[in-house]
Design a protein around this motif. Structure first.
Motif, PDB file in Angstrom:
ATOM      1  N   TYR A  37     -11.791  12.043   0.819  1.00  0.00           N
ATOM      2  CA  TYR A  37     -10.852  11.083   0.239  1.00  0.00           C
ATOM      3  C   TYR A  37     -10.597   9.971   1.239  1.00  0.00           C
ATOM      4  O   TYR A  37     -10.259  10.209   2.393  1.00  0.00           O
ATOM      5  N   ASP A  38     -10.787   8.740   0.780  1.00  0.00           N
ATOM      6  CA  ASP A  38     -10.553   7.563   1.614  1.00  0.00           C
ATOM      7  C   ASP A  38      -9.172   7.009   1.272  1.00  0.00           C
ATOM      8  O   ASP A  38      -8.995   6.372   0.226  1.00  0.00           O
ATOM      9  N   SER A  39      -8.202   7.275   2.116  1.00  0.00           N
ATOM     10  CA  SER A  39      -6.833   6.847   1.835  1.00  0.00           C
ATOM     11  C   SER A  39      -6.678   5.330   1.892  1.00  0.00           C
ATOM     12  O   SER A  39      -5.776   4.777   1.266  1.00  0.00           O
ATOM     13  N   ASN A  42      -7.945   4.474  -1.533  1.00  0.00           N
ATOM     14  CA  ASN A  42      -7.414   5.370  -2.562  1.00  0.00           C
ATOM     15  C   ASN A  42      -8.500   5.823  -3.534  1.00  0.00           C
ATOM     16  O   ASN A  42      -8.270   5.957  -4.728  1.00  0.00           O
TER      17      ASN A  42
END
Length: 125
Positions: A37-39, A42
């Motif tokens: 997951y790439d914060s 998002n």
């Protein structure tokens, strides 16, 4: 997903014995399938996910709720590792009347993770 338990036999038993929550079980499978997951954006980064998973599941699925996803997970376990829970850990299965689809899917996740461990490290710890 940064606080995942280590991939070892203790974690596998915790999945089987239902002492790790369902979210963590899913996150473990997602992580070892390659989902990140790439914060910042998002969004899920699937660059490490093999095409057969990425194409069907561009975002990780809930393996404990999805029979088709669990079946795909089962089919992705190499034949020689189909019984790895029993052979390496001595897991005898659940008793009749004491399990349902959720426990079966947790066992599938545990079996897949143990197989992954065997394939990538060559050993079960």
């Amino acid at each position: 997903m940064s606080n995942l338990p280590p991939l070892n036999t203790e974690t596998i038993w915790a999945i089987i014995n239902d002492t790790i929550d369902d979210t963590t079980v899913n996150q473990l499978v997602w992580y070892y399938l390659g989902y990140r997951y790439d914060s910042a954006s998002n969004k899920w980064d699937t660059s490490q996910v093999i095409p057969e998973w990425r194409d069907e599941y561009p975002e990780p699925t809930n393996f404990l709720d999805s029979r088709p996803a669990t079946m795909k997970l089962t089919r992705s376990i190499p034949q020689e590792n189909k019984q790895i829970l029993k052979e390496k850990l001595g897991f005898k299965g659940y008793k009749i009347g004491e399990f349902g689809p959720r426990q079966t899917r947790r066992a599938t996740a545990a079996n897949w993770l143990l197989s992954y461990m065997q394939l990538t490290t060559g050993k079960i710890e």
